[in-house]
Write a protein that holds these residues in place. Structure first.
Motif, PDB file in Angstrom:
ATOM      1  N   GLN A 221       0.743  -1.293   0.049  1.00  0.00           N
ATOM      2  CA  GLN A 221       0.039  -0.116   0.036  1.00  0.00           C
ATOM      3  C   GLN A 221       0.698   1.385  -0.175  1.00  0.00           C
ATOM      4  N   ILE A 222       2.037   1.138   0.770  1.00  0.00           N
ATOM      5  CA  ILE A 222       2.766   2.315   0.805  1.00  0.00           C
ATOM      6  C   ILE A 222       3.345   2.516  -0.698  1.00  0.00           C
ATOM      7  N   ARG A 223       4.034   1.349  -1.274  1.00  0.00           N
ATOM      8  CA  ARG A 223       4.482   1.278  -2.586  1.00  0.00           C
ATOM      9  C   ARG A 223       3.720   1.956  -3.367  1.00  0.00           C
ATOM     10  N   THR A 224       2.344   1.750  -3.660  1.00  0.00           N
ATOM     11  CA  THR A 224       1.377   2.002  -4.781  1.00  0.00           C
ATOM     12  C   THR A 224       0.855   3.217  -4.543  1.00  0.00           C
ATOM     13  N   GLY A 225       1.068   3.793  -3.253  1.00  0.00           N
ATOM     14  CA  GLY A 225       0.578   5.144  -2.788  1.00  0.00           C
ATOM     15  C   GLY A 225      -0.764   5.360  -2.169  1.00  0.00           C
ATOM     16  N   SER A 226      -1.374   4.011  -1.951  1.00  0.00           N
ATOM     17  CA  SER A 226      -2.582   3.976  -1.336  1.00  0.00           C
ATOM     18  C   SER A 226      -2.419   4.555   0.109  1.00  0.00           C
TER      19      SER A 226
ATOM     20  N   SER B 157       0.146   6.940   1.473  1.00  0.00           N
ATOM     21  CA  SER B 157       0.916   8.228   0.976  1.00  0.00           C
ATOM     22  C   SER B 157       1.649   8.607   2.215  1.00  0.00           C
ATOM     23  N   PRO B 158       2.769   9.260   1.692  1.00  0.00           N
ATOM     24  CA  PRO B 158       3.987   9.867   2.856  1.00  0.00           C
ATOM     25  C   PRO B 158       3.168  10.880   3.730  1.00  0.00           C
TER      26      PRO B 158
ATOM     27  N   GLU C 161       8.064  10.158   5.201  1.00  0.00           N
ATOM     28  CA  GLU C 161       8.050  11.028   3.952  1.00  0.00           C
ATOM     29  C   GLU C 161       8.856  10.202   3.112  1.00  0.00           C
TER      30      GLU C 161
ATOM     31  N   ALA D 108       9.097   5.887   0.226  1.00  0.00           N
ATOM     32  CA  ALA D 108       9.062   5.328  -1.251  1.00  0.00           C
ATOM     33  C   ALA D 108      10.465   5.108  -1.614  1.00  0.00           C
TER      34      ALA D 108
END
Length: 123
Positions: A20-25, A27-28, A74, A77
């Motif tokens: 989810q972090i990698r795909t942006g679901s 986000s930072p 932050e 990614a």
């Protein structure tokens, strides 16, 4: 929900949150769901969720703020693209070691039962 695949539940949860972090679901700067929400989502105990959170914290993907929650870092990614393969490999090796230790523990318990039989109890 955590699958009964042989891979520990906390690692499955960490994998899902990492994705989810990698795909942006996630986000930072975004807050992760609460422990209670994650327990309900994955149908696991709080200790399993806390172990997953610990894995992500060790990978420097998230940061906890006392009294506020747990947030995606932050620079998460960048950390994922730079270190993902190595940390995934390490986590797989740790899971294999845990499994091996569990088997060895069972074998030792069997040996102890054979060598040190339980004394007969008097009535």
């Amino acid at each position: 929900m955590v699958e009964k695949s042989g891979r520990p539940g906390y690692l499955q949860i960490a994998d899902d949150l990492r994705a989810q972090i990698r795909t942006g679901s996630l986000s930072p700067g975004a807050a992760l769901p609460s422990t209670a929400q994650l327990c309900q989502r994955y149908d696991v105990s709080a200790s399993v969720v806390k172990a997953a959170i610990s894995v992500l914290r060790t990978e420097n993907l998230i940061i906890g703020q006392q009294g506020k929650g747990v947030f995606v870092r932050e620079d998460a990614a960048a950390a994922l693209t730079a270190e993902e393969p190595a940390s995934s490999e390490v986590m797989d090796q740790l899971a294999q070691m845990r499994s091996t230790l569990a088997v060895l523990g069972d074998r030792i318990a069997d040996l102890e039962k054979a060598v040190f039989p339980e004394p007969k109890r008097s009535r």
